[in-house]
Design an enzyme around this catalytic site. Structure first.
Site: not given
Length: 388
Positions: A159, A337, A364
């Protein structure tokens, strides 16, 4: 344990600061960043000015000196606006904490002045194409050559790669296994350092994810932190906190999705009444709210254990990471939903949360590996009791 049930005035102020920052700088822009795949570097500098680049780094090293418990509350608030941005702030904190904790005075003086305020950004480089869950099998090599180390290898799924100025890298300096791994700080302008293409991902579009490639990258020996052979220990220590932080990011996202669902059901009408008044939907909301509160309680419990350096801190961090990321993804999916077809539209923001939270069950340490960590602690406790 009383702190789990009430916050001090200072703790409320810290949480409110993060909430206000999120409302002003993250929430209004999160959908746009996702669509444009924009990495909001400009916002990180603002966060750094408030101490959010060094949340749990001691004040003696220039950090905010807050607790891990403070940290998870901050990350929950940030993630309520944008789980992706919150997650990168977590990664930066973890990498910077490693330098502050395991570096010597000269290393802290060299790297922390720009990392603490997030003027420079830090990425964490552990995972490799062939070494994910089996992190001790990493193959990136660091070979001593005079006053330097020469790094060769590839890191995967990093990242911030290509945008961060500093990379905390785990590389092999010795034999196979965890004891042969050491930690290096590698600046972006290092000759031989390059980056792969930005990965196309399901979520986390607001931060780049690339390979970090070392092709005979020469790094001064002075950039080795924590001593030769201590890299795996440093990595695992960092991941205890990283697991709490990514769980907090899931909690913030799950809470935001829940709040959106309640708001939608309050204004949506069907069969002549508010959908919020249908008991079947109320029962779903009750279960979702209960899951969020259970997740928050376990997360705070684990953070308190890490603050106290408790004997069961590793297992509790693994439990929190597993439970919170699973439960909060489920809450977000149920919130989508409850929106019906509108939940599938990007403008409502729920589908982004679902996409962004999915990966938290992988990074992680996968939730399967969290079960391994927890099971090992159970076995160790059983064997210890047998020997007493």
């Amino acid at each position: 344990m009383s702190r789990l049930y009430g916050l001090s005035d200072d703790e409320r102020a810290i949480t409110a600061m993060a909430r206000d920052f999120t409302a002003e700088y993250l929430t209004p822009y999160a959908l746009e960043w996702d669509e444009r795949k924009h990495f909001p570097v400009e916002v990180f500098a603002k966060a750094g000015a408030l101490g959010m680049g060094a949340i749990y780094i001691p004040e003696e090293h220039g950090g905010a000196g807050l607790s891990r418990l403070d940290g998870v509350r901050i990350f929950e608030q940030l993630a309520s606006g944008c789980p992706v941005t919150a997650a990168f702030v977590s990664i930066h904190n973890m990498a910077t904490w490693m330098i502050a904790t395991y570096g010597d005075d000269a290393q802290r003086a060299q790297w922390l002045p720009t990392l603490l305020p997030m003027e420079s950004l830090a990425s964490y480089c552990l995972t490799e194409p062939g070494a994910g869950s089996d992190a001790a099998a990493l193959s990136t090599k660091a070979v001593r050559d005079g006053d330097d180390y020469v790094l060769t290898g590839v890191k995967q799924f990093i990242s911030g790669a290509g945008a961060s100025q500093v990379y905390v890298v785990m590389a092999r300096t010795g034999a196979e296994g965890p004891r042969g791994i050491s930690t290096f700080v590698v600046p972006i302008d290092t000759p031989g350092l390059s980056f792969g293409a930005n990965e196309k991902k399901m979520g986390w579009n607001a931060q780049p994810t690339r390979q970090v490639i070392f092709d005979q990258a020469r790094v001064p020996a002075a950039n080795l932190i924590g001593g030769v052979g201590n890299g795996f220990r440093i990595a695992m220590a960092g991941l205890n906190g990283g697991r709490l932080n990514i769980a907090a990011c899931s909690l913030g996202g799950g809470q935001a999705a829940f709040d959106k669902a309640v708001g939608y059901l309050r204004q949506r009408k069907a069969f002549g009444q508010r959908t919020l008044d249908f008991q079947g939907l109320q029962f779903q909301l009750a279960d979702m709210r209960t899951d969020l509160e259970a997740a928050r309680t376990l997360l705070w419990r684990a953070a308190a254990a890490l603050d106290a350096d408790a004997a069961d801190k590793v297992a509790l961090c693994a439990m929190a990471k597993k439970f919170v990321t699973d439960a909060c993804f489920d809450v977000a999916d149920k919130a989508l939903q409850l929106h019906g077809g509108y939940g599938y539209l990007s403008e409502y923001g729920v589908e982004k949360i679902v996409r962004d939270l999915r990966v938290n069950r992988i990074l992680e340490g996968t939730n399967e590996i969290m079960r391994v960590v927890i099971a090992r602690s159970i076995i160790a406790d059983a064997d210890r009791q047998k020997g007493q």
